[in-house]
Design a protein around this motif. Sequence first.
Motif, PDB file in Angstrom:
ATOM      1  N   ASN A 128       0.830  -1.201   0.000  1.00 38.86           N
ATOM      2  CA  ASN A 128       0.000   0.000   0.000  1.00 38.86           C
ATOM      3  C   ASN A 128       0.871   1.260   0.000  1.00 38.86           C
TER       4      ASN A 128
ATOM      5  N   ARG B  11       2.356   1.775  -3.486  1.00 37.37           N
ATOM      6  CA  ARG B  11       1.384   2.372  -4.417  1.00 37.37           C
ATOM      7  C   ARG B  11       1.204   3.861  -4.157  1.00 37.37           C
TER       8      ARG B  11
ATOM      9  N   ASP C  67       4.239   5.819  -5.270  1.00 35.31           N
ATOM     10  CA  ASP C  67       4.259   5.838  -6.734  1.00 35.31           C
ATOM     11  C   ASP C  67       3.267   6.878  -7.269  1.00 35.31           C
ATOM     12  N   ARG C  68       2.085   6.927  -6.698  1.00 43.00           N
ATOM     13  CA  ARG C  68       1.103   7.948  -7.098  1.00 43.00           C
ATOM     14  C   ARG C  68       1.585   9.354  -6.758  1.00 43.00           C
TER      15      ARG C  68
END
Length: 122
Positions: free
Chosen positions: A51, A54, A57-58
């Motif tokens: 999590n 992610r 990365d966003r």
Amino acid sequence: MTEYTQSFRRYMQFTLYLLAIFVMGWGITSYKAIFLGLILGTILSIYNLFNMFRKVDRLGEATVKGTKARSLGLLTRQAVAGLAVLIALRYPEYFNLLGVVSGLMTTYLIILIDSISKIRFK
């Protein structure tokens, strides 16, 4: 493949090796509750690591585009840790609370050890 993705894969690899050792410990030793707690905590720690990967990365994509990004998911990670503790408190005959908390910290310890070793051996 970026350096960040390589680091994430390395963290996952080490965590899965450690999880395999915990599973073997659960199967071989008589400390079933401790190892089951370590297994539960490590599985949820893997979810937290994924999590966090992610979300970062966003955040990187939003930075490149020049837009705002949401949070890094602190509340989600705390909720997962709270869930693990609730499970351990609800079923103390199966899960050792100290094992669950230690298992939740496994990926963070792996990240710390990997970072220190990178700094030391560069």
